[in-house]
Design a protein around this motif. Structure first.
Motif, mmCIF file in Angstrom:
data_model
loop_
_atom_site.group_PDB
_atom_site.id
_atom_site.type_symbol
_atom_site.label_atom_id
_atom_site.label_comp_id
_atom_site.label_asym_id
_atom_site.label_seq_id
_atom_site.Cartn_x
_atom_site.Cartn_y
_atom_site.Cartn_z
ATOM 1 N N SER A 16 0.845 -1.191 0.000
ATOM 2 C CA SER A 16 0.000 0.000 0.000
ATOM 3 C C SER A 16 0.882 1.243 0.000
ATOM 4 C CB SER A 16 -0.883 0.008 1.250
ATOM 5 O OG SER A 16 -1.556 1.222 1.361
ATOM 6 N N PHE A 17 0.651 2.129 -0.944
ATOM 7 C CA PHE A 17 1.399 3.373 -1.025
ATOM 8 C C PHE A 17 0.474 4.498 -0.583
ATOM 9 C CE2 PHE A 17 3.515 0.606 -4.072
ATOM 10 C CZ PHE A 17 4.832 0.748 -3.672
ATOM 11 N N SER A 18 0.515 4.801 0.693
ATOM 12 C CA SER A 18 -0.340 5.844 1.241
ATOM 13 C C SER A 18 0.473 7.110 1.463
ATOM 14 C CB SER A 18 -0.931 5.394 2.582
ATOM 15 O OG SER A 18 -1.664 4.203 2.433
ATOM 16 N N LYS A 19 -0.092 8.237 1.050
ATOM 17 C CA LYS A 19 0.576 9.512 1.301
ATOM 18 C C LYS A 19 0.573 9.806 2.788
ATOM 19 C CE LYS A 19 0.361 12.598 -2.594
ATOM 20 N NZ LYS A 19 -0.170 13.854 -3.089
ATOM 21 N N LEU A 20 1.667 10.391 3.263
ATOM 22 C CA LEU A 20 1.790 10.780 4.663
ATOM 23 C C LEU A 20 2.075 12.279 4.716
ATOM 24 C CD1 LEU A 20 4.018 7.790 5.789
ATOM 25 C CD2 LEU A 20 1.543 8.036 6.084
ATOM 26 N N PRO A 21 1.030 13.111 4.612
ATOM 27 C CA PRO A 21 1.235 14.557 4.527
ATOM 28 C C PRO A 21 1.951 15.147 5.734
ATOM 29 C CG PRO A 21 -1.109 14.041 4.656
ATOM 30 C CD PRO A 21 -0.371 12.756 4.554
ATOM 31 N N GLU A 22 1.705 14.638 6.919
ATOM 32 C CA GLU A 22 2.373 15.181 8.106
ATOM 33 C C GLU A 22 3.871 14.887 8.065
ATOM 34 O OE1 GLU A 22 1.074 17.255 10.345
ATOM 35 O OE2 GLU A 22 -0.694 17.175 9.074
ATOM 36 N N GLU A 23 4.241 13.718 7.582
ATOM 37 C CA GLU A 23 5.666 13.373 7.453
ATOM 38 C C GLU A 23 6.342 14.281 6.442
ATOM 39 O OE1 GLU A 23 9.019 11.497 8.664
ATOM 40 O OE2 GLU A 23 7.015 11.188 9.487
ATOM 41 N N SER A 36 12.500 20.442 8.185
ATOM 42 C CA SER A 36 13.872 20.085 8.532
ATOM 43 C C SER A 36 14.854 20.565 7.460
ATOM 44 C CB SER A 36 13.989 18.571 8.693
ATOM 45 O OG SER A 36 15.323 18.184 8.866
ATOM 46 N N VAL A 37 14.515 20.361 6.200
ATOM 47 C CA VAL A 37 15.381 20.794 5.099
ATOM 48 C C VAL A 37 15.460 22.314 5.068
ATOM 49 C CG1 VAL A 37 15.575 20.894 2.579
ATOM 50 C CG2 VAL A 37 15.047 18.737 3.710
ATOM 51 N N GLU A 38 14.345 22.960 5.294
ATOM 52 C CA GLU A 38 14.327 24.422 5.298
ATOM 53 C C GLU A 38 15.203 24.980 6.414
ATOM 54 O OE1 GLU A 38 10.680 26.898 6.333
ATOM 55 O OE2 GLU A 38 10.717 26.966 4.128
ATOM 56 N N ALA A 39 15.146 24.383 7.606
ATOM 57 C CA ALA A 39 15.975 24.825 8.731
ATOM 58 C C ALA A 39 17.457 24.630 8.424
ATOM 59 C CB ALA A 39 15.590 24.064 9.994
ATOM 60 N N LYS A 40 17.802 23.503 7.807
ATOM 61 C CA LYS A 40 19.201 23.251 7.452
ATOM 62 C C LYS A 40 19.695 24.252 6.411
ATOM 63 C CE LYS A 40 19.072 18.347 8.535
ATOM 64 N NZ LYS A 40 19.066 16.984 8.016
ATOM 65 N N ALA A 41 18.855 24.590 5.455
ATOM 66 C CA ALA A 41 19.230 25.556 4.424
ATOM 67 C C ALA A 41 19.449 26.938 5.031
ATOM 68 C CB ALA A 41 18.163 25.627 3.333
ATOM 69 N N LYS A 42 18.584 27.338 5.933
ATOM 70 C CA LYS A 42 18.733 28.647 6.589
ATOM 71 C C LYS A 42 20.034 28.694 7.379
ATOM 72 C CE LYS A 42 13.918 30.024 6.970
ATOM 73 N NZ LYS A 42 12.787 30.304 7.864
ATOM 74 N N LYS A 43 20.341 27.589 8.076
ATOM 75 C CA LYS A 43 21.582 27.528 8.860
ATOM 76 C C LYS A 43 22.790 27.590 7.939
ATOM 77 C CE LYS A 43 23.879 24.741 12.361
ATOM 78 N NZ LYS A 43 23.829 23.517 13.172
#
Length: 67
Positions: A42-49, A56-63
């Motif tokens: 089953s391939f279910s989307k996980l929007p919260e993940e 997390s990626v955005e925080a790393k880019a800002k840093k």
């Protein structure tokens, strides 16, 4: 989607979907699998993940680009 284990090659289980798409899956993900076994995938989307990872990626880019 259903997949069927066709055979094993090294550390991989060679599987096929009902549409004949080949999937090489690490055998460690299919413990006790045997040739001919059928699995339901089953391939279910996980929007919260997705939101967590994006933040997390955005925080790393800002840093990275901080002065």
């Amino acid at each position: 989607m259903k997949i069927t284990v066709d055979r094993f090659e090294g550390k991989y289980a060679v599987c096929y979907t009902d549409d004949s798409l080949r999937l090489d899956i690490p055998s460690s993900l299919l413990p006790d699998a045997g040739e001919g076994d059928v699995y339901d995938i089953s391939f279910s989307k996980l929007p919260e993940e997705r939101k967590k990872r994006h933040a997390s990626v955005e925080a790393k880019a800002k840093k990275l680009w901080a002065d």
